[in-house]
Design an enzyme around this catalytic site. Structure first.
Site, PDB file in Angstrom:
ATOM      1  N   HIS A 103     -29.918  15.697  55.113  1.00 14.24           N
ATOM      2  CA  HIS A 103     -30.633  16.314  53.998  1.00 14.24           C
ATOM      3  C   HIS A 103     -30.200  15.634  52.705  1.00 14.24           C
ATOM      4  O   HIS A 103     -29.285  14.796  52.712  1.00 14.24           O
ATOM      5  CB  HIS A 103     -30.348  17.823  53.922  1.00 14.24           C
ATOM      6  CG  HIS A 103     -28.890  18.174  53.927  1.00 14.24           C
ATOM      7  ND1 HIS A 103     -28.041  17.861  52.897  1.00 14.24           N
ATOM      8  CD2 HIS A 103     -28.121  18.791  54.851  1.00 14.24           C
ATOM      9  CE1 HIS A 103     -26.829  18.279  53.181  1.00 14.24           C
ATOM     10  NE2 HIS A 103     -26.841  18.839  54.367  1.00 14.24           N
TER      11      HIS A 103
HETATM   12  P1  TYD Z   1     -25.613  22.951  56.316  1.00 14.46           P
HETATM   13  O1  TYD Z   1     -25.302  22.460  54.959  1.00 14.46           O
HETATM   14  O2  TYD Z   1     -27.045  23.274  56.624  1.00 14.46           O
HETATM   15  O3  TYD Z   1     -25.035  21.916  57.387  1.00 14.46           O
HETATM   16  P2  TYD Z   1     -25.774  20.710  58.094  1.00 14.46           P
HETATM   17  O4  TYD Z   1     -26.703  20.124  57.072  1.00 14.46           O
HETATM   18  O5  TYD Z   1     -24.699  19.780  58.535  1.00 14.46           O
HETATM   19  O6  TYD Z   1     -26.514  21.315  59.242  1.00 14.46           O
HETATM   20  O7  TYD Z   1     -24.734  24.244  56.589  1.00 14.46           O
HETATM   21  C1  TYD Z   1     -24.735  24.906  57.833  1.00 14.46           C
HETATM   22  C2  TYD Z   1     -24.647  26.395  57.586  1.00 14.46           C
HETATM   23  O8  TYD Z   1     -23.495  26.729  56.845  1.00 14.46           O
HETATM   24  C3  TYD Z   1     -25.839  26.932  56.822  1.00 14.46           C
HETATM   25  O9  TYD Z   1     -26.359  28.045  57.518  1.00 14.46           O
HETATM   26  C4  TYD Z   1     -25.304  27.408  55.507  1.00 14.46           C
HETATM   27  C5  TYD Z   1     -23.810  27.508  55.706  1.00 14.46           C
HETATM   28  N1  TYD Z   1     -23.064  27.002  54.533  1.00 14.46           N
HETATM   29  C6  TYD Z   1     -22.581  27.890  53.609  1.00 14.46           C
HETATM   30  O10 TYD Z   1     -22.781  29.109  53.717  1.00 14.46           O
HETATM   31  N2  TYD Z   1     -21.838  27.426  52.565  1.00 14.46           N
HETATM   32  C7  TYD Z   1     -21.611  26.092  52.392  1.00 14.46           C
HETATM   33  O11 TYD Z   1     -20.931  25.697  51.431  1.00 14.46           O
HETATM   34  C8  TYD Z   1     -22.152  25.163  53.353  1.00 14.46           C
HETATM   35  C9  TYD Z   1     -21.932  23.678  53.209  1.00 14.46           C
HETATM   36  C10 TYD Z   1     -22.863  25.666  54.405  1.00 14.46           C
END
Ligand code: TYD
Length: 138
Positions: A52
């Site tokens: 992303h």
């Molecule tokens: P995400 O950033 O979507 O990870 P990736 O892109 O690697 O799949 O994060 C995964 C999950 O974690 C998402 O449901 C939101 C949660 N999250 C938080 O609550 N706080 C944060 O700081 C981050 C980075 C993720």
């Protein structure tokens, strides 16, 4: 690439027979105030994280343990940065597509972020990313 480029930043390193020490200070070693820290761990072999872009959030990514690759894409070209030492990290400006892959067993990725978690800051659709990039909106 962006006007502001992703770049590897070396951190201070105190070599010591008792064990080495490194540190990072906001607005000194990295060009933003740290609003959030998160980390990725227990990543199964072959998995990819990220995939992303952020409209606003900037990051500094450190391999505290093990190794992994960060693939940065500005919509025109991709660059792969391999992180495998805890005394340097990758600064990732906003507005770039980024993925993390090739995690080694027991790797630990620490990410310092310039914003608090905000779901609306994410761009998760690659085609939308390309359009925003082309239109100069990110
Ligand atoms: P995400 O950033 O979507 O990870 P990736 O892109 O690697 O799949 O994060 C995964 C999950 O974690 C998402 O449901 C939101 C949660 N999250 C938080 O609550 N706080 C944060 O700081 C981050 C980075 C993720």
């Amino acid at each position: 690439m962006n006007l502001i480029l992703p770049k590897i930043i070396q951190l201070p390193k105190f070599l010591d027979s008792r064990g080495n020490l490194s540190f990072v200070e906001q607005l000194n070693h990295i060009p933003f105030v740290i609003r959030r820290t998160y980390w990725l761990y227990d990543v199964p072999g072959g998995e990819c994280r990220g995939g992303h872009a952020y409209r606003e959030n900037q990051e500094f990514i450190v391999a505290l343990s093990g190794s992994f690759d960060v693939v940065i894409d500005d919509g025109l070209e991709k660059k792969i940065f391999t992180l495998n030492r805890s005394y340097y990290g990758l600064y990732v400006p906003q507005g770039l597509w980024r993925e993390m892959e090739n995690f080694s067993t027991n790797s630990l990725a620490m990410v310092l972020s310039s914003t608090e978690y905000d779901i609306d800051d994410y761009i998760r659709d690659y085609d939308e990313f390309l359009i925003l990039k082309k239109d100069g909106k990110i």
